[in-house]
Design an enzyme around this catalytic site. Structure first.
Site, PDB file in Angstrom:
ATOM      1  N   GLY A  51      15.372 -56.766  -8.676  1.00  0.00           N
ATOM      2  CA  GLY A  51      16.622 -56.083  -8.420  1.00  0.00           C
ATOM      3  C   GLY A  51      16.482 -54.579  -8.525  1.00  0.00           C
ATOM      4  N   SER A  52      17.329 -53.863  -7.803  1.00  0.00           N
ATOM      5  CA  SER A  52      17.359 -52.408  -7.922  1.00  0.00           C
ATOM      6  C   SER A  52      18.067 -52.025  -9.222  1.00  0.00           C
ATOM      7  CB  SER A  52      18.083 -51.807  -6.722  1.00  0.00           C
ATOM      8  OG  SER A  52      17.373 -52.077  -5.528  1.00  0.00           O
ATOM      9  N   GLY A  53      18.000 -50.749  -9.547  1.00  0.00           N
ATOM     10  CA  GLY A  53      18.596 -50.264 -10.785  1.00  0.00           C
ATOM     11  C   GLY A  53      17.581 -50.000 -11.869  1.00  0.00           C
ATOM     12  N   HIS A  54      16.291 -50.294 -11.577  1.00  0.00           N
ATOM     13  CA  HIS A  54      15.229 -50.108 -12.574  1.00  0.00           C
ATOM     14  C   HIS A  54      14.290 -48.966 -12.200  1.00  0.00           C
ATOM     15  CE1 HIS A  54      16.671 -53.853 -14.110  1.00  0.00           C
ATOM     16  NE2 HIS A  54      16.272 -54.536 -13.059  1.00  0.00           N
ATOM     17  N   LYS A 102       8.518 -60.710 -12.506  1.00  0.00           N
ATOM     18  CA  LYS A 102       9.088 -60.714 -13.852  1.00  0.00           C
ATOM     19  C   LYS A 102       9.823 -62.028 -14.079  1.00  0.00           C
ATOM     20  CE  LYS A 102      11.553 -57.008 -13.420  1.00  0.00           C
ATOM     21  NZ  LYS A 102      11.277 -56.946 -11.969  1.00  0.00           N
ATOM     22  N   ASP A 107      14.285 -64.301  -9.644  1.00  0.00           N
ATOM     23  CA  ASP A 107      13.046 -63.718  -9.144  1.00  0.00           C
ATOM     24  C   ASP A 107      11.968 -64.785  -8.971  1.00  0.00           C
ATOM     25  OD1 ASP A 107      14.247 -61.259  -9.210  1.00  0.00           O
ATOM     26  OD2 ASP A 107      13.079 -60.463 -10.868  1.00  0.00           O
ATOM     27  N   HIS A 216      18.813 -55.834 -17.679  1.00  0.00           N
ATOM     28  CA  HIS A 216      19.984 -56.021 -16.816  1.00  0.00           C
ATOM     29  C   HIS A 216      21.279 -55.926 -17.605  1.00  0.00           C
ATOM     30  CE1 HIS A 216      16.649 -58.343 -14.899  1.00  0.00           C
ATOM     31  NE2 HIS A 216      17.062 -57.658 -13.848  1.00  0.00           N
TER      32      HIS A 216
END
Length: 328
Positions: A51-54, A102, A107, A216
């Site tokens: 996911g994006s945001g990392h 991960k 995922d 998250h």
């Protein structure tokens, strides 16, 4: 909620556009959320993502000596199997593809589906799953331990093995050995806010911290009063050292990872305590990295990753690599 953005639905798309415009060594596959190296290399190919945001994970680790492709999902959401398959197709050659995933249920499931589809197309694919978070055995999004910032060490070591010409099965084995030897744990001083929700992922009082946080915004293992940096580091490091069974004379690498809103000065204060604790216990630090490697949007806090090294892992960790977020 204050965010520097345009339309919520275009957040990830516009972020990826901005990234490739800033870094011509990266290329975005048209119509996808996949970033690849501008020039394809003749070796085992490495694909990761999530996911994006990392950010800078995962696109920030695409480049010589690390990943060949990174697949971005929506905010804190796994990329789809179709997107992952596009990444595999773009980077694979005669030597196969290793997926580095991960340990989050979405995922793992989506990367496995993409691997199956790629195998049906005649592409040789192996997969490893990173589960370095020692805080919890199971969590909201996982069966087993979560994968957090220690994944970056796995990217680096597997990337060096691939760059050195190791065959796929050996690259996968080396990556698995890195996974078995990396241990991480984090703490949050404040929550983050996913743009689409507009609400903080959890609530913390001004005098509270969340121990064992996920990337998250998942809850940690407990909530405690805030205290000195040294005390917080000790809480994390005690758990990591016990789980890793690190002993006097061992060689390690340390990664102090900011979660998005922690000043670099505070990360260095944390690293000071880590270095002193390890020196007191006779543990040899071979490499230290202090920066933001795997963030959680604007969450304040940090994580510690400790990688126990043998001769080969140390050699691969120190091998050259050049990406937007990692310089040897």
């Amino acid at each position: 909620m204050k965010k520097l953005m345009n339309e919520v639905g275009h957040y990830v798309d516009q972020m990826l556009d901005g990234m490739v415009l800033a870094h011509p060594e990266l290329r975005r596959l048209p119509g996808t959320t996949v970033l690849v190296r501008a020039e394809k290399a003749d070796k085992v190919a490495l694909v990761s993502g999530g996911g994006s945001g990392h950010e800078p994970a995962h696109g920030g680790f695409v480049g010589p000596g690390m990943l060949d492709a990174a697949v971005a999902g929506e905010m804190f959401t796994s990329p789809t199997p179709d997107q992952i398959l596009e990444a595999i197709r773009a980077v694979h050659g005669d030597q196969g593809v290793l997926l580095i995933v991960k340990n989050y249920t979405g995922d793992v499931m989506n990367f496995e589906m993409a691997a199956e589809m790629a195998t049906m197309e005649g592409i040789h694919v192996e997969q490893v799953v990173v589960d370095d978070d020692v805080a919890v055995q199971n969590s909201t999004h996982t069966i087993g331990r979560r994968g957090i910032a220690g994944t970056v060490f796995v990217h680096k070591i597997a990337g060096a093995a691939a760059e050195a010409g190791y065959p796929l099965e050996t690259v996968a084995a080396v990556a698995k050995r890195a996974i078995d030897n990396v241990h991480s744990m984090g703490v949050a001083l404040s929550p983050c806010t996913v743009p689409a929700s507009g609400q903080p992922s959890f609530q913390l009082a001004d005098d509270e911290i969340e121990i064992g946080i996920g990337i998250h915004g998942e809850p940690g293992v407990r909530r405690e009063p805030i205290r000195s940096a040294d005390d917080v580091v000790d809480t994390l490091l005690d758990t990591i050292l016990e789980d890793a069974a690190v002993q006097a004379g061992d060689d390690v690498a340390v990664l102090v990872n900011g979660l998005g809103a922690t000043p670099l000065s505070e990360l260095y204060i944390a690293n000071r305590r880590i270095a002193r604790r390890l020196a007191k216990q006779g543990v040899n630090i071979q490499q230290t990295r202090v920066a933001e490697y795997m963030t959680s949007l604007e969450m304040a806090g940090f994580s510690i990753s400790l990688l126990k090294l043998d001769h080969e892992l140390a050699k691969l960790l120190n091998a050259p690599a050049t990406t937007t977020a990692w310089r040897s």
